[in-house]
Write an enzyme that holds these catalytic residues in place. Structure first.
Site, PDB file in Angstrom:
ATOM      1  N   THR A   1      19.651 -38.886   3.526  1.00  0.00           N
ATOM      2  CA  THR A   1      19.898 -38.234   2.241  1.00  0.00           C
ATOM      3  C   THR A   1      21.225 -37.491   2.258  1.00  0.00           C
ATOM      4  O   THR A   1      21.970 -37.486   1.273  1.00  0.00           O
ATOM      5  CB  THR A   1      18.743 -37.275   1.900  1.00  0.00           C
ATOM      6  OG1 THR A   1      17.537 -38.031   1.753  1.00  0.00           O
ATOM      7  CG2 THR A   1      19.012 -36.511   0.617  1.00  0.00           C
TER       8      THR A   1
ATOM      9  N   THR B   1      11.825 -43.047   3.038  1.00  0.00           N
ATOM     10  CA  THR B   1      11.468 -43.309   4.444  1.00  0.00           C
ATOM     11  C   THR B   1      10.887 -42.066   5.088  1.00  0.00           C
ATOM     12  O   THR B   1       9.782 -42.095   5.655  1.00  0.00           O
ATOM     13  CB  THR B   1      12.698 -43.791   5.230  1.00  0.00           C
ATOM     14  OG1 THR B   1      13.203 -44.988   4.623  1.00  0.00           O
ATOM     15  CG2 THR B   1      12.321 -44.089   6.679  1.00  0.00           C
ATOM     16  N   LEU B   2      11.609 -40.949   5.037  1.00  0.00           N
ATOM     17  CA  LEU B   2      11.120 -39.713   5.639  1.00  0.00           C
ATOM     18  C   LEU B   2       9.889 -39.196   4.916  1.00  0.00           C
ATOM     19  O   LEU B   2       8.898 -38.810   5.556  1.00  0.00           O
ATOM     20  CB  LEU B   2      12.216 -38.649   5.647  1.00  0.00           C
ATOM     21  CG  LEU B   2      11.817 -37.267   6.177  1.00  0.00           C
ATOM     22  CD1 LEU B   2      11.212 -37.365   7.564  1.00  0.00           C
ATOM     23  CD2 LEU B   2      13.028 -36.324   6.176  1.00  0.00           C
TER      24      LEU B   2
ATOM     25  N   GLU C   1       0.815  -1.212   0.000  1.00  0.00           N
ATOM     26  CA  GLU C   1       0.000   0.000   0.000  1.00  0.00           C
ATOM     27  C   GLU C   1       0.850   1.264   0.000  1.00  0.00           C
ATOM     28  O   GLU C   1       0.511   2.260  -0.647  1.00  0.00           O
ATOM     29  CB  GLU C   1      -0.934   0.009   1.214  1.00  0.00           C
ATOM     30  CG  GLU C   1      -1.927  -1.141   1.245  1.00  0.00           C
ATOM     31  CD  GLU C   1      -1.429  -2.357   2.019  1.00  0.00           C
ATOM     32  OE1 GLU C   1      -2.249  -3.002   2.689  1.00  0.00           O
ATOM     33  OE2 GLU C   1      -0.210  -2.648   1.960  1.00  0.00           O
TER      34      GLU C   1
ATOM     35  N   CYS D   1      -2.662  -3.961   7.236  1.00  0.00           N
ATOM     36  CA  CYS D   1      -2.316  -4.134   8.643  1.00  0.00           C
ATOM     37  C   CYS D   1      -2.805  -2.947   9.461  1.00  0.00           C
ATOM     38  O   CYS D   1      -2.933  -1.828   8.966  1.00  0.00           O
ATOM     39  CB  CYS D   1      -0.813  -4.329   8.819  1.00  0.00           C
ATOM     40  SG  CYS D   1       0.182  -2.953   8.234  1.00  0.00           S
TER      41      CYS D   1
END
Length: 366
Positions: free
Chosen positions: A202, A301-302, A58, A81
């Site tokens: 990883t 896996t994760l 703005e 805001c």
């Protein structure tokens, strides 16, 4: 309030959303916001939020409009805001400029705003209408809304697979399943994220950099690199320990860190669940650090654990036109299903060809 928005209103709000997208890689942890100020069809001011701590959309639009803002309509993609943060309230700036009408795409759920901006504007006699292109505005800031409304980031898991659903050869080799265009496309998804998350497996197997490699990348807000390393197995010399990007290693209470490997990164303890870190707690830690979008690049896996726990909001899948065979590694490690009724249903919200590969953006169909 029910409103009938005109074609001009739609055009200006669509313009404001395009402006907001220009902050896609730079506004973390703030939302991406755009603003257009107009008299009828005539645009007199535009702006977008560029970086946290700097003026909001703005303010830029009002500076450009100057005296022509008086009596105009301001189109804003997120509720202005109403509180003093690192910048003054935008609602006050709109009031002081004398705009006559404010059209807002989406209300701001942030507790210090949450209707207060709208209330301030209306109390000043300004006509306020909400909901124009709301879903597009929320989609642009999907992680921000997730973090504020659900208390956890939006989790996007990126996967690359062959036509037969495999992500690597049996020995773990995976470079490269997808083509150069797809790998470049991934960099944009990394760049828009607050954090890039992986597991220690990883790191040990691939030694990834987990950074953003795009032209002009020095202007982007670097995502936080997050490694889930319950036992602090990440070896010295790993790229994630090089200090080139902010990095957080999350580990269990019993892990020892009394050596010099980690002097360039931050360590934090997370609660454990069995022989793994509590994934809900991990996301809580990241939300507390104002991470809105978490981009996951990890092994089956994760990724499977996140998915099975109901913590994956989106799957970003690149499908390459090749076959790896049934001995290659699977896409996700998931619990055994004994009934088709228990299957996980997904829907593709976006499909496109990237180079020679197919990119699918998938969400739960439930």
């Amino acid at each position: 309030m029910t409103s009938t928005f005109t074609a001009i209103d739609h055009a200006h709000m669509a313009h404001a959303l395009r402006l907001a997208e220009r902050g896609l890689f730079t506004t973390q942890p703030n939302p991406r916001v755009g603003c257009v100020i107009a008299h009828g069809e005539q645009v007199v001011g535009t702006g977008f939020h560029q970086r946290a701590g700097e003026p909001h959309a703005e303010v830029f639009a009002l500076r450009e409009a100057a005296d022509q803002a008086r009596g105009a309509t301001a189109y804003v993609t997120l509720e202005p805001c109403a509180h003093h943060g690192r910048t003054p309230p935008c609602a006050d700036a709109l009031i002081a400029a004398g705009v006559a009408r404010v059209v807002i795409a989406a209300e701001d759920p942030f507790p210090q705003v949450a209707g207060r901006g709208i209330g301030k504007l209306r109390d000043a006699g300004i006509a306020v209408e909400t909901g124009l292109l709301r879903e597009r505005a929320r989609e642009l800031n999907i992680g921000f809304f997730s973090r504020i409304e659900r208390g956890r980031p939006w989790v996007r898991v990126k996967l690359a697979m062959s036509l037969d659903g495999r992500t690597a050869l049996a020995d773990g080799e995976s470079k490269w399943i997808t083509g150069e265009a797809a790998r470049a496309d991934v960099q944009r998804w990394r760049a828009r994220s607050s954090a890039i998350l992986t597991g220690s497996g990883t790191v040990l197997a691939d030694d990834p950099r987990l950074n953003v490699r795009l032209p002009g990348g020095e202007a982007f807000t670097p995502p936080l690199r997050v490694v889930l390393d319950r036992q602090l197995r990440t070896p010295a010399g790993s790229h994630v320990l090089d200090g080139t990007a902010p990095t957080l290693l999350l580990h269990g209470e019993q892990a020892g860190a009394n050596d010099g490997r980690f002097h360039k990164v931050e360590l934090a303890v997370v609660a454990e669940q069995g022989d793994a870190l509590d994934l809900s707690a991990v996301l809580g830690v990241l939300a507390h650090r104002h991470c809105s979008e978490v981009h996951v690049e990890a092994g089956p896996t994760l990724c499977g654990a996140l998915f099975a726990a109901g913590l994956v909001d989106e799957l970003l899948i690149y499908v390459a036109p090749l076959l790896l065979g049934d001995a290659a590694r699977p896409l996700l490690q998931l619990p055994l299903l004994t009934d088709m009724a228990a299957r996980w249903k997904l829907q593709a919200i976006d499909r496109r060809i990237v180079g020679d590969d197919l990119r699918l953006l998938m969400r739960s169909a439930a």
